[in-house]
Design an enzyme around this catalytic site. Structure first.
Site, PDB file in Angstrom:
ATOM      1  N   THR A  93      41.075  38.078  34.349  1.00  0.00           N
ATOM      2  CA  THR A  93      40.621  37.512  35.868  1.00  0.00           C
ATOM      3  C   THR A  93      39.636  38.620  36.216  1.00  0.00           C
ATOM      4  O   THR A  93      39.570  39.762  35.883  1.00  0.00           O
ATOM      5  CB  THR A  93      41.682  37.370  36.910  1.00  0.00           C
ATOM      6  OG1 THR A  93      42.123  38.757  37.400  1.00  0.00           O
ATOM      7  CG2 THR A  93      42.827  36.593  36.360  1.00  0.00           C
ATOM      8  N   ASP A  94      38.961  38.429  37.426  1.00  0.00           N
ATOM      9  CA  ASP A  94      37.919  39.418  37.910  1.00  0.00           C
ATOM     10  C   ASP A  94      38.940  40.436  38.364  1.00  0.00           C
ATOM     11  O   ASP A  94      38.319  41.781  38.363  1.00  0.00           O
ATOM     12  CB  ASP A  94      37.259  38.639  39.037  1.00  0.00           C
ATOM     13  CG  ASP A  94      36.036  37.680  38.812  1.00  0.00           C
ATOM     14  OD1 ASP A  94      35.820  37.789  37.613  1.00  0.00           O
ATOM     15  OD2 ASP A  94      35.812  36.890  39.359  1.00  0.00           O
ATOM     16  N   CYS A  95      40.070  40.309  39.074  1.00  0.00           N
ATOM     17  CA  CYS A  95      40.633  41.510  39.668  1.00  0.00           C
ATOM     18  C   CYS A  95      41.748  42.326  38.332  1.00  0.00           C
ATOM     19  O   CYS A  95      42.186  43.292  38.461  1.00  0.00           O
ATOM     20  CB  CYS A  95      41.687  41.261  40.728  1.00  0.00           C
ATOM     21  SG  CYS A  95      42.488  39.485  40.631  1.00  0.00           S
ATOM     22  N   TYR A  96      41.876  41.389  37.406  1.00  0.00           N
ATOM     23  CA  TYR A  96      42.552  41.804  36.222  1.00  0.00           C
ATOM     24  C   TYR A  96      41.889  41.633  34.818  1.00  0.00           C
ATOM     25  O   TYR A  96      42.061  40.823  34.272  1.00  0.00           O
ATOM     26  CB  TYR A  96      44.111  41.060  36.147  1.00  0.00           C
ATOM     27  CG  TYR A  96      44.887  41.374  37.293  1.00  0.00           C
ATOM     28  CD1 TYR A  96      45.695  42.823  37.149  1.00  0.00           C
ATOM     29  CD2 TYR A  96      44.989  40.560  38.539  1.00  0.00           C
ATOM     30  CE1 TYR A  96      46.670  43.180  38.191  1.00  0.00           C
ATOM     31  CE2 TYR A  96      45.870  41.059  39.431  1.00  0.00           C
ATOM     32  CZ  TYR A  96      46.658  42.150  39.371  1.00  0.00           C
ATOM     33  OH  TYR A  96      47.549  42.588  40.613  1.00  0.00           O
TER      34      TYR A  96
END
Lengths: 401, 136
Positions: free
Chosen positions: A138-141
Site C-alpha cells: 500500500t502507499d503506507c506499507y
C-alpha cells in the site's frame, strides 16, 4: 470458618500460607477431618498437563523498513501458516495449523510431525523461527515480500491465548468397529482393543472447583511454566452437563480460556504434539490455585478419582456421527487401574494427559505460593455456572438461498 | 553357556536370493524366532530375530552371517526414548504388543524396557510428543 483472598495473600506475603496439592489434601482431610483441614489449609493447588486444542499464540512482529502490511497477506513460520487478518504486523498462530505441503491424511494415517504447536514450542524455547511473508503493498506499507528469522526475544509481544483448555472431565475413547482408527484421542484398536482417557482426574483444576465457586475471570494461574490468567470461560463451556450429587460433572463440562505472556513460559510445559491420522496440537501445562474460602470449598477439593465418572464413547460411529450413545460410565480409579470393563470385556486403558506432569505442576505452584512469589487474584467476574442454563448448540445446517 | 539375543539383520540387495538364515540351524545348531521381517526382491531387506544357542555356536553363527554379507545390529539400540520429550502420558502402553511399556504404580511415570522391544515401531508414530525414536 471463612477467609478472604486478601487474607490469604497477607499470609502468602509473610511466607505463612499453608498450601497443599489437590492430591495431598485428600489424605490430610481423611486424617484430621474436613473442619480441621479447612481451618489449617489456605490454598489447594491443582494441575493438568495434556494435549489441548484451541491453543494459539498471537504476536506483534515489529515493523520492517520500509514498512510492510502482512495483514491480508500471508505469513509462514517454519512453513506453518499463521493468520494475518487482524492488522499490519499482528499475527495469530494456531496449534493445529499445518504446512501447506504437509500430505496430511492423503497418506493415511498422516503423521502430522510438525504443526503450529511445534512452532509455539520452538518459539518458547528461544529458537530462531523462519518467517516468510507476503503482502499486497500500500502507499503506507509499500513492501511486498519478506524472508527473515524471528526470535521471541526480539518481537514486541508474544502472547499465549488458548480459547478452550482444561476441560472439566472428558470422554473415554474406544473403537467398536473392526478396523484401526486414528483419532484426536489417539490410536484406537478395533473391537474395543484399548481405551484412551484424558484428564488429570482428582488433580484437574475444574474437577476441584466443580461449580466454579472460586475460579473466575482474572484468576491468576500457572500457564505453560509461567504465570497466566483465566481470560474468559472457554469455548463450548457447558455447565449444564449432568453432575453427581456432589456437583462433579459426568461428561465434558466447563472449560477455560487462558492467556499469558509467552516470553516467560517454558518449552517443557508447552510441547508440540502429533496425533497419528488426526493432526498436530499443543500439550499445555496448567495449574490453578483454589483459595480455601470456607469448608465447602475445601470439601470440593477432596474429590478422588473414584468419585469422578467419565463416559465411554465409541469413536468409530457414535462420536463422528454425533450420536449421544454412551457405552458405559467408568471412574478415573477404574481407568487408572490399567483396565476397564465394558459389556463384560476387559479393555486396557491409557492416558493422554500426563499425571506425573500434573503432579509436578501442582507441586510447582504450591512452591511458588509458599515462597511468596505468587499471589492469588480476586476474580473480576464468575464463570457461567449451572444457573446460566447454557445449552450447547450443535450446528444445524440450513440450505443456502 | 546358552545365550538368547535379539538381533537386527540388514540384507543388502544382492544377498536376498540366497538362503542365508536357514544355515544357522543346519550348520550351527542355533534356534531362531523371527519377530519381524520385510524382504522383497530388488530391495534391501530387514529381519529381526531372537537367536538362541550355545555362546560358541552363537559367535560362529554371527560370523557366518557377516561373511554372507549381512549387516548385524543388536536390537536394544534400535528404538529408544528421548526422555527430554516424553511427557509420561501413556499413549504408548496399549499400543505395544510385547508390553515393553509399563506404568510405575506410585508415580504413574511410564517405564520403557527395551529388552522387550521387538522394533515393530507402533509406538513411534503413536507417541503424541514423538519421544520414541528409531536409531539405525
Amino acid at each position: 470458618m471463612a477467609r478472604t483472598i486478601a487474607e490469604i495473600n497477607e499470609k502468602i506475603k509473610k511466607g505463612r500460607a499453608v498450601v497443599v496439592t489437590a492430591e495431598e489434601v485428600i489424605g490430610i482431610a481423611r486424617k484430621k477431618g474436613v473442619a480441621a483441614a479447612a481451618k489449617e489449609i489456605d490454598v489447594v493447588t491443582t494441575g493438568t498437563f495434556g494435549p489441548m486444542c484451541s491453543s494459539s499464540a498471537y504476536m506483534n512482529l515489529g515493523h520492517t523498513k520500509p514498512r510492510m502490511k502482512v495483514g491480508g497477506g500471508r505469513v509462514y513460520l517454519n512453513d506453518v501458516p499463521a493468520y494475518t487478518g487482524v492488522a499490519a504486523v499482528d499475527i495469530i498462530l494456531g496449534a493445529t495449523a499445518m504446512p501447506d505441503d504437509d500430505p496430511k491424511n492423503k497418506i493415511y494415517p498422516g503423521e502430522f510431525n510438525y504443526g503450529g504447536g511445534h512452532v509455539i514450542e520452538e518459539l518458547v524455547a528461544g529458537k530462531d523461527i523462519r518467517m516468510i511473508a507476503s503482502g499486497y503493498g500500500t502507499d503506507c506499507y509499500p513492501r511486498k515480500k519478506l524472508e527473515t528469522l524471528i526470535n521471541i526475544n526480539t518481537i514486541n509481544e508474544a502472547i499465549l491465548f488458548n480459547l478452550r483448555n482444561a476441560y472439566q472431565n472428558y470422554n473415554v475413547a474406544v473403537n467398536v468397529s473392526s478396523r484401526m482408527i486414528y483419532t484426536y484421542m489417539g490410536v484406537l484398536k478395533p473391537r474395543l482393543g484399548n481405551a484412551n482417557f484424558c484428564s488429570a482426574g482428582q488433580l484437574a483444576p475444574l474437577l476441584n472447583d466443580p461449580l466454579y465457586k472460586t475460579i473466575g475471570i482474572g484468576t491468576r494461574i500457572f500457564l505453560g511454566g509461567g504465570v497466566g490468567y483465566v481470560a474468559w470461560h472457554g469455548t463450548q463451556h457447558n455447565p449444564s452437563a449432568p453432575r453427581t450429587k456432589k456437583g462433579v460433572p459426568t461428561r465434558g463440562a466447563g472449560t477455560l480460556a487462558v492467556i499469558g505472556d509467552l516470553k516467560q513460559m517454558k518449552a517443557k510445559w508447552l510441547v508440540g504434539t502429533s496425533f497419528l491420522g488426526y493432526g498436530a496440537t499443543l500439550t499445555v501445562g496448567i495449574g490453578v490455585p483454589i483459595p480455601v474460602l470456607n469448608e465447602e470449598i475445601l470439601e470440593y477439593t477432596l474429590v478422588t478419582d473414584a468419585d469422578i465418572l467419565a463416559p465411554v464413547v465409541d469413536y468409530s460411529d457414535a462420536y463422528p456421527n454425533r450420536k449421544p450413545d454412551v457405552l458405559a460410565e467408568v471412574s478415573y480409579a477404574d481407568l487408572k487401574s490399567g483396565k476397564i470393563n465394558v459389556g463384560g470385556k476387559d479393555i486396557p486403558t491409557a492416558s493422554l494427559s500426563s499425571y506425573p506432569g500434573a503432579v509436578e505442576i501442582a507441586t510447582t505452584l504450591k512452591e511458588w505460593i509458599s515462597s511468596g512469589r505468587f499471589l492469588l487474584s480476586e476474580p473480576v467476574a464468575p464463570l457461567p455456572g449451572v444457573e446460566a442454563g447454557i445449552k450447547l448448540k450443535a450446528l444445524e445446517e440450513r440450505p443456502l438461498p | 553357556m546358552k545365550v538368547a539375543k535379539k538381533i537386527v539383520l540388514h540384507f543388502p540387495q544382492q544377498t536376498i536370493d540366497k538362503p542365508v538364515v536357514s544355515g544357522l540351524i543346519r550348520e550351527f545348531g542355533l534356534d531362531f524366532n523371527i519377530l519381524k521381517a520385510s524382504i522383497s526382491p530388488g530391495e534391501e531387506g530387514l529381519m529381526i530375530m531372537e537367536l538362541t544357542g550355545e555362546q560358541k555356536d552363537y559367535n560362529r553363527g554371527i560370523k557366518y552371517l557377516r561373511e554372507a554379507g549381512l549387516e548385524i545390529q543388536y536390537l536394544s539400540q534400535d528404538v529408544w526414548r528421548n526422555d527430554d520429550r516424553c511427557t509420561h502420558c501413556g499413549a504408548c502402553i496399549a499400543m505395544c504388543p510385547t508390553r515393553a511399556f509399563t506404568l510405575e504404580e506410585k508415580t504413574r511415570r511410564v517405564l520403557f524396557d527395551n529388552s522387550k522391544c521387538i522394533v515393530c515401531e507402533l509406538c513411534v508414530r503413536a507417541c503424541p510428543p514423538r519421544a520414541m525414536e528409531l536409531k539405525f
